[in-house]
Every structure is written in C-alpha cells, then in structure tokens.
Design a protein around this motif. Structure first.
Motif, mmCIF file in Angstrom:
data_model
loop_
_atom_site.group_PDB
_atom_site.id
_atom_site.type_symbol
_atom_site.label_atom_id
_atom_site.label_comp_id
_atom_site.label_asym_id
_atom_site.label_seq_id
_atom_site.Cartn_x
_atom_site.Cartn_y
_atom_site.Cartn_z
ATOM 1 N N MET A 43 0.821 -1.203 0.000
ATOM 2 C CA MET A 43 0.000 0.000 0.000
ATOM 3 C C MET A 43 0.860 1.261 0.000
ATOM 4 N N ARG A 64 0.466 3.465 -3.252
ATOM 5 C CA ARG A 64 -0.456 4.577 -2.976
ATOM 6 C C ARG A 64 0.263 5.915 -2.903
ATOM 7 N N HIS A 118 -1.761 0.640 -9.665
ATOM 8 C CA HIS A 118 -1.865 1.973 -9.071
ATOM 9 C C HIS A 118 -3.271 2.531 -9.235
ATOM 10 N N ILE A 149 -5.745 0.670 -6.709
ATOM 11 C CA ILE A 149 -5.492 1.000 -5.302
ATOM 12 C C ILE A 149 -5.767 2.474 -5.034
ATOM 13 N N HIS A 150 -5.470 3.348 -6.004
ATOM 14 C CA HIS A 150 -5.790 4.771 -5.834
ATOM 15 C C HIS A 150 -7.302 4.972 -5.750
#
Length: 231
Positions: free
Chosen positions: A20, A24, A196, A199-200
């Motif tokens: 993460m 992130r 990315h 998770i974003h």
C-alpha cells in the motif's frame, strides 16, 4: 484457496502495508525501507520491489472484481484519454478510461496511438464492463476510426472541456512516475499503472468534498477492507 502468504516469514499485515505504501504514495523503494525501519520493521528495498511485483496485481485484481460485482458501469458515461510516457528514450502511450465520478476503470499501455491501439483498448473495456452508450473522447482521430469499427460513432462526444474528468487521474500517476525515476519497460508500465489505478480508487474519498468526520469514517472503512484482501 491457497494462502498466498504461506511461504513468507513476514506477516500478511506487513506485506499489505508495504504494498500500500509503495503504490499509494509517491515513494521510492528506499524511502519505503527507511520509513518502515523507523517503525521497527527491518526489510530491504529489494524486498519491497519483490512484494509489490508479486502481491500488487493480486490486490488490484481483487479490488476491481469487487467493484465490478457491486456497481453497474454499463449505464455510466465513459471518458477516454491518453498520456505519453518515455521509456528508454522512446515514446509510449498510456490510455485511461474513467467514469463520470473520476474513478479509473481501465489503463492500457501501447507503443502507438493509432486506430488499431484505440480499437484494442475499446474492446478491452467492453469485455470487462459491457457495451457502453455515451463515450467522451479527445480530438484524436483514432477514437473516431475505432468507433466506426464497433458501430458507436453516434454516441461519441468530443469537446474542448468535456474530457477534463479524464485529465485529472493522470496527475497521481505522474507523481509516481517522477518518484520512481520513470519506467524501464512497457510491461512494467502496464503492470504498475493497472495496480496503481485500482489502489488509488480504493483510497480516493474526495477529501476536499467531505466533512472531516465523514472522510475519517470512509478512510477507516477502506483500511479495514484493505486488511481483508487475500486474507
């Protein structure tokens, strides 16, 4: 389902935290190593690289799966845009599709941005989210040529300011690209950009639009769900 952490000495909580932090936030491998060392977790920066390569796509795929199952994307307006990325001195293109709320639905890296690349990107989108109605695109003529092939020219919308929603998601990716000092291969670009984006989306709660208490509740719920991934 087999436990994906069964051969690792580190706990799943530490692995999730490392993945993460690296994906992130705009941090390098060694910055993640230093931050964790200050918190009593001693790992090498190459371990950070190995963990995100192994578990990052797995976490991202689980997030996409849950969102597709719980939300109806086929009735929303898509917005498509592309951004150039330099890899070893050569220009590549990262195509991105977002919904009307700004959440990234799909990213796709290609070496060209012609009709063939645009058509492949649209087919990839329709395979995952179904056939779409209104699609907002830029002025690139490859979009129009690809729309003719799939028979969706009547639903294409193109204007000067209509595609601003698709321009904003490029900014977090640009910050990450600068932190890791660009990419070395197109395959790495595709792998990282897909992870990315998912998770974003998971941690994007529109801090500037919500009250502080509501934002904290949403953030806590996102962190709790993150801990349950691949558990």
């Amino acid at each position: 389902m087999r436990n994906p952490f069964r051969y690792f000495n580190s706990s799943p909580e530490v692995i999730r935290l490392v993945v993460m932090m690296y994906i992130r936030y705009p941090l390098s491998l060694r910055q993640v190593e230093d931050i964790l060392f200050e918190r009593g977790i001693d790992i090498c920066h190459e371990t950070v690289r190995f963990w995100w390569n192994r578990f990052g796509p797995m976490f991202a795929a689980e997030i996409r799966k849950r969102r597709i199952q719980t939300r109806s994307f086929s009735h929303w307006r898509w917005q498509l845009d592309e951004v150039f990325v330099r890899i070893n001195g050569e220009t590549h293109y990262l195509w991105r599709a977002v919904d009307h709320e700004g959440e990234v639905l799909e990213v796709f890296a290609t070496k060209r941005r012609d009709r063939k690349a645009a058509l492949k990107f649209l087919k990839r989108m329709m395979k995952r989210y179904g056939r779409q109605g209104p699609i907002v695109t830029g002025r690139l003529r490859s979009y129009g040529a690809a729309m003719k092939v799939i028979g969706n020219v009547a639903n294409q919308e193109c204007g000067r300011w209509l595609n601003n929603r698709a321009e904003n998601p490029h900014q977090p990716f640009r910050r990450r690209e600068q932190a890791i000092q660009r990419f070395r291969a197109a395959r790495t670009l595709q792998k990282f950009a897909a992870a990315h984006a998912s998770i974003h989306n998971h941690f994007n709660h529109d801090r500037h639009l919500n009250h502080r208490n509501i934002f904290k509740q949403n953030r806590a719920a996102a962190l709790a769900e993150w801990r349950q991934l691949a558990a």
